[in-house]
Design a protein around this motif. Sequence first.
Motif: not given
Length: 189
Positions: A83-93, A114-121, A124-129
């Motif tokens: 999960l790579t951070m791309r911008s504030l609150g956005v990660a790419e899987v 992993a997405c549940r983890w990144i959302f809660t811990e 992050v508010d958006r994971v892109e694929w």
Amino acid sequence: MEPVTLTTDRLILRAVGPHDTRAVYEAAQDPGIQRWTTVPSPYLPEHASGFTQQLVPDGWEQGSMFTFGVFLPGGELAGMLSLTMRSLGVAEVGFWATADHRGRGYVTEATLTACRWIFTEVGVDRVEWRAEIGNHPSRAVAERAGFTIEGTLRSALNNKGVRRDCWVGSLLPSDLGLPSTTPYLPARG
């Protein structure tokens, strides 16, 4: 951030380290992994050691990329997920599965975990694929994990020096029944 370990009934997701270098090297010899991902090709032993000894620990330390080896309870490597951070609150899987463990749902399970983890811990508010057009196994994993396929982006991926079109999709906390850290106002009609 210190690396975390996540578990499911079937999997252990943990940061890879020097002791995993050989398994990563062997898995990345797969022509499918070299074709569809951005790993170097040919994939040499020094690529694996740089990945396990520098790229992964640096990503965790800087909070820029959270990489998990996807392991079976017996310790066998079944895949990789970042999960790579791309911008504030956005990660790419991004993910791949070892040839011996494809088609068993491990990567889908790891992606959801992993997405549940990144959302809660991580907040992050958006994971892109994203996946190159034609990478149907990756798209199937994304769809099974609940990603909404949003369309095609022209020339949006650079894989080994070649610009390629890709599919893009997203997963939001609400897709998993989780709250967002920032209010979201969807467009209407």
